[in-house]
Design an enzyme around this catalytic site. Sequence first.
Site, mmCIF file in Angstrom:
data_model
loop_
_atom_site.group_PDB
_atom_site.id
_atom_site.type_symbol
_atom_site.label_atom_id
_atom_site.label_comp_id
_atom_site.label_asym_id
_atom_site.label_seq_id
_atom_site.Cartn_x
_atom_site.Cartn_y
_atom_site.Cartn_z
ATOM 1 N N TYR A 157 5.797 81.049 26.729
ATOM 2 C CA TYR A 157 5.715 80.162 27.903
ATOM 3 C C TYR A 157 4.948 78.881 27.582
ATOM 4 O O TYR A 157 5.423 77.765 27.849
ATOM 5 C CB TYR A 157 5.049 80.916 29.051
ATOM 6 C CG TYR A 157 4.560 80.058 30.194
ATOM 7 C CD1 TYR A 157 5.455 79.455 31.068
ATOM 8 C CD2 TYR A 157 3.189 79.858 30.404
ATOM 9 C CE1 TYR A 157 4.998 78.655 32.125
ATOM 10 C CE2 TYR A 157 2.737 79.076 31.454
ATOM 11 C CZ TYR A 157 3.642 78.477 32.311
ATOM 12 O OH TYR A 157 3.192 77.699 33.347
ATOM 13 N N LYS A 161 6.051 74.881 27.466
ATOM 14 C CA LYS A 161 5.369 73.863 28.266
ATOM 15 C C LYS A 161 4.750 72.778 27.379
ATOM 16 O O LYS A 161 4.686 71.602 27.775
ATOM 17 C CB LYS A 161 4.299 74.515 29.134
ATOM 18 C CG LYS A 161 4.846 75.307 30.313
ATOM 19 C CD LYS A 161 5.534 74.416 31.333
ATOM 20 C CE LYS A 161 5.799 75.142 32.638
ATOM 21 N NZ LYS A 161 6.472 74.269 33.636
#
Length: 264
Positions: A157, A161
């Site tokens: 994740y 990002k």
Amino acid sequence: MVNNLPPVPPAEFTGRRVIVSGGTRGIGAAIVARFATAGARVVTSARTTAENLPVGAELLLADLATPEGVASFGEQALQRLGGADIMVNAVGLAQPHVGGAGTTPDELWLQALNVNLLSAVRLNRAVLPALKQSPAAAIVLISTADIRTPRPELLHYTSAKAALTHYAKGLAGELGPHGVRVNTVLPGLIRTSAIEAMVAQVATANAVPEAAVWEHITQTPPVPLGSPGRPEDVAELVAFLASERAAWITGTSVSVDGGLAPGW
């Protein structure tokens, strides 16, 4: 020094056309509410129906993890609004893998990239022609403060990002001559339903109380302001960056994390 800046008008976004991806829960919902209550017309996306959207906001069902879903949402949003002035990429998915990065399967990596990076790349590409026609265009992308201190269970994740943040910086340089500003917001620990679900999952996997997980994530490292933030805290920063009050701000990443960001 006398501060000559005017007060923030309560309807500062009247007439503005705003697209918000992922705007029915958590940070995204707070962003939709912030723009709608300030007079904007807002179109947002979700995979399922939602209740209690604020007046001035409209929901379109779309799966932004797929190119087809992004294309459909972008086209419909522009049709409903008749163009676009502000694009907020708020959709995100943080699904922890408690085994750590060494055992995270390809499926989670690909899902993280599609939702957290490529959805924004594709959607921005779809609405850029309309934004270039706006006299006050802005793009705001929601990343995460965890890109600075990634956790092993969320490395897929935070890597996506981090790529999103890098993409935003390059996009700002490209679009500056067209009058389109691009900035990134880095939220820290924000108490949303998604974070609460993640805490519950980690607590179950490790056979510990949820309170112990909350204590761990607020104290490792410690949040100087002492508690998780609110979605509204993030929404206020997004509104500022999208407004004319930030007319000379582009290509930057701004933290809203209770003081966790390292100083210079």
